[in-house]
Design a protein around this motif. Structure first.
Motif, PDB file in Angstrom:
ATOM      1  N   GLU A  37       0.815  -1.211   0.000  1.00  0.00           N
ATOM      2  CA  GLU A  37       0.000   0.000   0.000  1.00  0.00           C
ATOM      3  C   GLU A  37       0.856   1.271   0.000  1.00  0.00           C
ATOM      4  OE1 GLU A  37      -3.126  -0.109  -0.407  1.00  0.00           O
ATOM      5  OE2 GLU A  37      -3.663  -2.171   0.085  1.00  0.00           O
ATOM      6  N   ILE A  38       1.676   1.442   1.036  1.00  0.00           N
ATOM      7  CA  ILE A  38       2.387   2.708   1.195  1.00  0.00           C
ATOM      8  C   ILE A  38       3.535   2.851   0.204  1.00  0.00           C
ATOM      9  CG2 ILE A  38       3.715   4.126   2.795  1.00  0.00           C
ATOM     10  CD1 ILE A  38       2.136   2.860   5.072  1.00  0.00           C
ATOM     11  N   GLU A  39       4.408   1.838   0.131  1.00  0.00           N
ATOM     12  CA  GLU A  39       5.578   1.947  -0.736  1.00  0.00           C
ATOM     13  C   GLU A  39       5.200   2.106  -2.206  1.00  0.00           C
ATOM     14  OE1 GLU A  39       9.368   2.437  -1.956  1.00  0.00           O
ATOM     15  OE2 GLU A  39       8.513   2.578   0.060  1.00  0.00           O
ATOM     16  N   PRO A  40       4.247   1.321  -2.732  1.00  0.00           N
ATOM     17  CA  PRO A  40       3.864   1.539  -4.142  1.00  0.00           C
ATOM     18  C   PRO A  40       3.339   2.946  -4.399  1.00  0.00           C
ATOM     19  CG  PRO A  40       3.075  -0.595  -3.399  1.00  0.00           C
ATOM     20  CD  PRO A  40       3.587   0.120  -2.186  1.00  0.00           C
ATOM     21  N   VAL A  41       2.590   3.508  -3.440  1.00  0.00           N
ATOM     22  CA  VAL A  41       2.082   4.869  -3.623  1.00  0.00           C
ATOM     23  C   VAL A  41       3.226   5.880  -3.609  1.00  0.00           C
ATOM     24  CG1 VAL A  41       0.746   6.707  -2.514  1.00  0.00           C
ATOM     25  CG2 VAL A  41      -0.245   4.440  -2.789  1.00  0.00           C
ATOM     26  N   ASN A  42       4.174   5.710  -2.695  1.00  0.00           N
ATOM     27  CA  ASN A  42       5.332   6.606  -2.670  1.00  0.00           C
ATOM     28  C   ASN A  42       6.103   6.552  -3.983  1.00  0.00           C
ATOM     29  OD1 ASN A  42       5.324   8.011  -0.201  1.00  0.00           O
ATOM     30  ND2 ASN A  42       6.081   6.231   0.901  1.00  0.00           N
ATOM     31  N   VAL A  43       6.325   5.340  -4.474  1.00  0.00           N
ATOM     32  CA  VAL A  43       7.044   5.187  -5.750  1.00  0.00           C
ATOM     33  C   VAL A  43       6.243   5.815  -6.881  1.00  0.00           C
ATOM     34  CG1 VAL A  43       7.883   3.525  -7.449  1.00  0.00           C
ATOM     35  CG2 VAL A  43       8.306   3.133  -5.011  1.00  0.00           C
ATOM     36  N   ARG A  44       4.931   5.579  -6.893  1.00  0.00           N
ATOM     37  CA  ARG A  44       4.106   6.137  -7.970  1.00  0.00           C
ATOM     38  C   ARG A  44       4.114   7.663  -7.933  1.00  0.00           C
ATOM     39  NH1 ARG A  44       0.075   2.991  -7.508  1.00  0.00           N
ATOM     40  NH2 ARG A  44      -1.283   4.208  -6.147  1.00  0.00           N
ATOM     41  N   ILE A  45       4.027   8.247  -6.728  1.00  0.00           N
ATOM     42  CA  ILE A  45       4.052   9.707  -6.617  1.00  0.00           C
ATOM     43  C   ILE A  45       5.393  10.260  -7.097  1.00  0.00           C
ATOM     44  CG2 ILE A  45       4.106  11.602  -4.956  1.00  0.00           C
ATOM     45  CD1 ILE A  45       1.931  10.181  -3.393  1.00  0.00           C
ATOM     46  N   ASP A  46       6.498   9.634  -6.656  1.00  0.00           N
ATOM     47  CA  ASP A  46       7.817  10.081  -7.103  1.00  0.00           C
ATOM     48  C   ASP A  46       7.953   9.957  -8.616  1.00  0.00           C
ATOM     49  OD1 ASP A  46       8.517  10.634  -4.515  1.00  0.00           O
ATOM     50  OD2 ASP A  46       9.749   8.849  -4.227  1.00  0.00           O
ATOM     51  N   THR A  47       7.448   8.854  -9.153  1.00  0.00           N
ATOM     52  CA  THR A  47       7.562   8.621 -10.596  1.00  0.00           C
ATOM     53  C   THR A  47       6.751   9.641 -11.386  1.00  0.00           C
ATOM     54  OG1 THR A  47       7.887   6.250 -10.209  1.00  0.00           O
ATOM     55  CG2 THR A  47       7.234   6.920 -12.427  1.00  0.00           C
ATOM     56  N   GLU A  48       5.514   9.896 -10.964  1.00  0.00           N
ATOM     57  CA  GLU A  48       4.689  10.864 -11.677  1.00  0.00           C
ATOM     58  C   GLU A  48       5.224  12.280 -11.504  1.00  0.00           C
ATOM     59  OE1 GLU A  48       2.870   9.814 -13.739  1.00  0.00           O
ATOM     60  OE2 GLU A  48       1.951   7.938 -13.129  1.00  0.00           O
ATOM     61  N   LEU A  49       5.823  12.562 -10.345  1.00  0.00           N
ATOM     62  CA  LEU A  49       6.411  13.881 -10.135  1.00  0.00           C
ATOM     63  C   LEU A  49       7.546  14.136 -11.112  1.00  0.00           C
ATOM     64  CD1 LEU A  49       6.830  16.529  -8.612  1.00  0.00           C
ATOM     65  CD2 LEU A  49       8.244  15.266  -6.966  1.00  0.00           C
ATOM     66  N   VAL A  50       8.453  13.192 -11.255  1.00  0.00           N
ATOM     67  CA  VAL A  50       9.593  13.420 -12.145  1.00  0.00           C
ATOM     68  C   VAL A  50       9.134  13.484 -13.596  1.00  0.00           C
ATOM     69  CG1 VAL A  50      10.300  11.017 -12.596  1.00  0.00           C
ATOM     70  CG2 VAL A  50      12.029  12.813 -12.458  1.00  0.00           C
ATOM     71  N   ARG A  51       8.106  12.728 -13.937  1.00  0.00           N
ATOM     72  CA  ARG A  51       7.568  12.836 -15.300  1.00  0.00           C
ATOM     73  C   ARG A  51       7.034  14.241 -15.560  1.00  0.00           C
ATOM     74  NH1 ARG A  51       4.298   7.060 -15.141  1.00  0.00           N
ATOM     75  NH2 ARG A  51       6.082   5.712 -15.658  1.00  0.00           N
ATOM     76  N   GLU A  52       6.309  14.779 -14.570  1.00  0.00           N
ATOM     77  CA  GLU A  52       5.764  16.122 -14.734  1.00  0.00           C
ATOM     78  C   GLU A  52       6.866  17.171 -14.813  1.00  0.00           C
ATOM     79  OE1 GLU A  52       2.315  17.212 -15.098  1.00  0.00           O
ATOM     80  OE2 GLU A  52       2.600  15.158 -15.771  1.00  0.00           O
ATOM     81  N   LEU A  53       7.907  17.013 -13.983  1.00  0.00           N
ATOM     82  CA  LEU A  53       9.010  17.975 -14.024  1.00  0.00           C
ATOM     83  C   LEU A  53       9.719  17.938 -15.371  1.00  0.00           C
ATOM     84  CD1 LEU A  53      10.557  17.554 -10.447  1.00  0.00           C
ATOM     85  CD2 LEU A  53       9.002  19.337 -11.267  1.00  0.00           C
ATOM     86  N   LEU A  54       9.901  16.763 -15.901  1.00  0.00           N
ATOM     87  CA  LEU A  54      10.544  16.644 -17.216  1.00  0.00           C
ATOM     88  C   LEU A  54       9.661  17.241 -18.299  1.00  0.00           C
ATOM     89  CD1 LEU A  54      12.067  13.056 -16.887  1.00  0.00           C
ATOM     90  CD2 LEU A  54      13.352  15.201 -17.114  1.00  0.00           C
ATOM     91  N   ARG A  55       8.360  17.046 -18.176  1.00  0.00           N
ATOM     92  CA  ARG A  55       7.450  17.646 -19.158  1.00  0.00           C
ATOM     93  C   ARG A  55       7.496  19.164 -19.083  1.00  0.00           C
ATOM     94  NH1 ARG A  55       3.457  13.343 -17.444  1.00  0.00           N
ATOM     95  NH2 ARG A  55       3.604  11.743 -19.060  1.00  0.00           N
ATOM     96  N   CYS A  56       7.578  19.678 -17.841  1.00  0.00           N
ATOM     97  CA  CYS A  56       7.634  21.135 -17.666  1.00  0.00           C
ATOM     98  C   CYS A  56       8.864  21.746 -18.327  1.00  0.00           C
ATOM     99  CB  CYS A  56       7.638  21.494 -16.187  1.00  0.00           C
ATOM    100  SG  CYS A  56       6.043  21.293 -15.371  1.00  0.00           S
ATOM    101  N   THR A  57       9.922  20.983 -18.481  1.00  0.00           N
ATOM    102  CA  THR A  57      11.161  21.490 -19.083  1.00  0.00           C
ATOM    103  C   THR A  57      11.315  21.032 -20.529  1.00  0.00           C
ATOM    104  OG1 THR A  57      12.366  19.588 -18.183  1.00  0.00           O
ATOM    105  CG2 THR A  57      12.330  21.595 -16.858  1.00  0.00           C
TER     106      THR A  57
END
Length: 699
Positions: free
Chosen positions: A561-581
């Protein structure tokens, strides 16, 4: 819901909120499941607090999700002013927001004790003034200030040339732990409201600021580095001079010069740069952090509960083994003690046979015999009770000792070990055979046996019946024969000796048989005691099973539950940051990501994208992007992370499937090294050992 992303903050927020609520519900379910298992269990004391905290975490996480769902994600960049009390935060706040000076202090500590939010329209940011930290009796101010941090896109830390207080240093470490971006404004406190101070600021600003104004940043860097953090920029300013320049109290030329010399434009430019250039990224990171920090606290709570339960389980299993070993040894000692007591009681009867007056009247002899056998029975019962009671006390002492050696081991469960019921219960038998028709005191032996039970009871009954039968035979044929023989062939002394020898020999034979019959009785007593020890160990094992089930729930909660959500949030965050640049291809290729404060974001990508990011790093991202190749081994990926972060020569001394030992050619701040190690370990699972190279040798 659809978990795909767009670059709209609202869409990203919806994804984050949905993930957070999933974890909140999982926490509540886990807390209920564990609570149901430990109700009435002795482990309620060790896991009760953990269950309560899981419930609290679920409620808190839901509250964070509600707050995040209601947040205006389209608002301007939010800048939270923080810093040591009396550092000039409110003066700077009034200047940046175009205020009337109402929040400017009068030299007292804790002048501003609330938060004030204004929009700096010309800069395009939202500014929050907070109480200062480090004031005497200012703990409430400290916590209030940090409550504003969770919603911040950027921290503007207002520092001075004064020495950094301990609480101020703790605040900096805490900000670094939270991972918030920090812009430092080093505010000069030289008073320019008097004529001399104003003249100095107008004509010799370098002297006012001091020759090494930026040198005062060293303690700030030191405190931030302890938690692996660093500030993104630092500027020296004079907030009072900047505000005075706008007051209308000076002529136009003086106001223009004072404004320029205050260096406030450097700070405004830095704020405008972040408002214009990194706003989208900062807002995405701020949205993510609002939930991520709560998730990290939750993960810590679950890990703490898991550690508590695991420690209790380890202690419980260790106590079971130790108690079984010590308890069995004490039972063996008690068994030897009981055997010695049995032997002493029988020896006393042998001495009685030697000293009994055979010239006594038959009835009197019978009565004495019955009394002696009753005393024998009493001796046996008293021995069993006394030894059992001592054993009970000793086993409880063993339990306490084991508990001292381990943890929380109960000393109960050893009741009635010395009682008759546990040893002799439900074992009464009647004496049969020819003794059943004996005369006089024959039935006395049978009654004794009926109270004591098989083995011991039968033996006592048989001995009693045999002796009483021998004496009673004087009344019948046996007495006549013995009587004739006595009178025909013996003197009075010889007759007495013959009777004594006959009593002794017959008694010895019976007591010998009696000794033999006591062996299985003693073994049964010993087994009963060993069963009591095993029963307590079994009870403890059952309690350990509760812990094992609770640990399984916590492990499942963390891993599924917790670890997969943390990984998913980190993964989606870096995708968004890369898209922003503008790195859309790299964003789409990200397989997974791990974020660690003070180090950056390690991402796993296919080999071609890895090569691209190595040769053309995503320098525009507000978070450091550390690429690893999906085709590399775990240890090689860990090495890639350290090499990217270290930006210096890295020497590999040992590399295994799950371990890596390296050396750096220059020392690294402990906080930074810790952050690098943590990012590499969490992302790859590899244990990384980092050593510094000092003067040609390894440290």
């Amino acid at each position: 819901m659809d978990r795909s992303l767009t670059t709209l903050p609202a869409a990203f927020r919806a994804l984050i909120v949905a993930d957070g609520r999933d974890v909140s519900r999982a926490l509540a379910r886990a807390a209920q499941e564990i609570d149901a298992q430990i109700i009435g269990s002795e482990h309620r004391w060790s896991l009760g607090d953990a269950v309560d905290y899981l419930h609290h975490s679920a409620v808190r996480l839901e509250a964070v999700c509600e707050s995040l769902a209601d947040r205006d994600v389209e608002r301007p960049l939010r800048v939270v002013l923080m810093g040591q009390t009396m550092a000039g935060k409110s003066t700077l706040f009034e200047y940046l927001s175009g205020g009337d000076g109402a929040r400017v202090g009068d030299g007292r500590q804790r002048f501003s004790r609330d938060a004030c939010i204004r929009v700096a329209t010309e800069i395009g940011v939202e500014i929050v003034d907070t109480p200062g930290v480090g004031a005497m009796d200012g703990k409430e101010d400290y916590e209030f200030a940090f409550r504003q941090v969770a919603d911040a896109d950027l921290i503007l830390w207002v520092a001075t040339t004064r020495a950094t207080q301990e609480q101020t240093g703790q605040a900096l470490e805490r900000l670094a732990d939270l991972g918030k971006p920090i812009l430092v404004a080093l505010n000069c406190l030289k008073d320019v409201t008097d004529e001399i101070g104003l003249l100095d600021m107008l004509e010799e600003p370098e002297l006012v600021f001091g020759g090494d104004a930026m040198g005062n940043l060293a303690p700030i860097r030191r405190y931030l580095s302890r938690a692996g953090g660093r500030y993104i920029d630092a500027v020296a300013i004079h907030a009072q001079a900047a505000r005075l320049a706008l007051s209308g109290a000076l002529d136009t030329d003086e106001a223009r010069t004072l404004h320029a010399n205050s260096r406030i434009d450097s700070l405004v430019s830095a704020l405008r740069l972040h408002a214009d250039g990194t706003f989208a990224q900062r807002r995405i990171v701020s949205i993510c952090d609002s939930l991520r920090l709560a998730l990290l606290d939750t993960a810590d709570a679950v890990e703490a509960a898991h550690a508590t339960a695991s420690s209790a389980l380890t202690a419980g299993l260790g106590m079971q083994l130790e108690f079984r070993k010590r308890g069995s040894r004490r039972v063996d000692d008690a068994y030897e003690e009981l055997q010695a007591a049995f032997s002493a009681a029988i020896t006393a009867r042998e001495r009685w046979a030697e000293s009994v007056d055979v010239d006594r009247d038959l009835d009197e002899l019978n009565e004495r015999l019955n009394n002696e056998m009753a005393a024998l029975r009493t001796d046996f019962e008293r021995s069993i009770a006394d030894v059992g009671q001592r054993l009970q006390a000793d086993l409880e002492g063993v339990a306490v000792d084991v508990a001292d050696d381990w943890t929380g081991f109960g000393g109960g469960g050893f009741r009635e070990l010395g009682g008759r019921g546990t040893v002799w219960g439900n074992r009464a038998v009647k004496v049969g055979g020819r003794f059943a028709v004996g005369m006089g005191g024959l039935m006395a032996g049978a009654l004794i046996g009926s109270f004591l039970g098989p083995g011991l009871g039968t033996a006592i009954g048989a001995v009693s019946a045999g002796v009483i039968g021998l004496v009673s035979s004087l009344l019948g044929l046996d007495r006549l024969i013995d009587w004739i023989g006595d009178r025909s062939f013996r003197s009075a002394a010889e007759v007495r000796e013959r009777r004594r020898r006959k009593v002794r020999d017959q008694m010895s034979e019976l007591l010998l048989e009696f000794r033999k019959s006591l062996v299985p009785v003693g073994e049964r007593v010993r087994q009963d005691w060993l069963d009591a020890v095993e029963g307590e160990a079994a009870r403890q094992y059952a309690a350990s099973a509760v812990l094992e089930r609770s640990i399984a729930v916590l492990r499942r909660l963390a891993s599924e539950e917790i670890e997969p959500v943390n990984v998913r949030i980190d993964t989606e965050l870096v995708r968004e940051l890369l898209r922003c640049t503008g790195r859309e291809q790299a964003a789409s290729a990200v397989i997974r990501a791990t974020r660690w404060r003070g180090a950056g974001m390690a991402i796993e990508v296919p080999e071609p994208v890895f090569d691209e990011l190595v040769h053309a790093p995503a320098a525009e991202c507000v978070e450091r992007i550390v690429p690893t190749s999906a085709q590399s081994s775990a240890a090689a990926s860990a090495l890639q992370i350290i090499r990217h972060l270290a930006d210096r020569e890295v020497t590999v001394h040992e590399m295994g499937p799950d371990s890596l030992e390296i050396a750096l050619d220059a020392p690294v701040a402990p906080g930074a090294q810790e952050a690098w190690h943590a990012l590499a370990r969490v992302h790859t699972g590899v244990d990384v050992r980092i050593r510094d190279v000092v003067k040609g040798g390894l440290s």
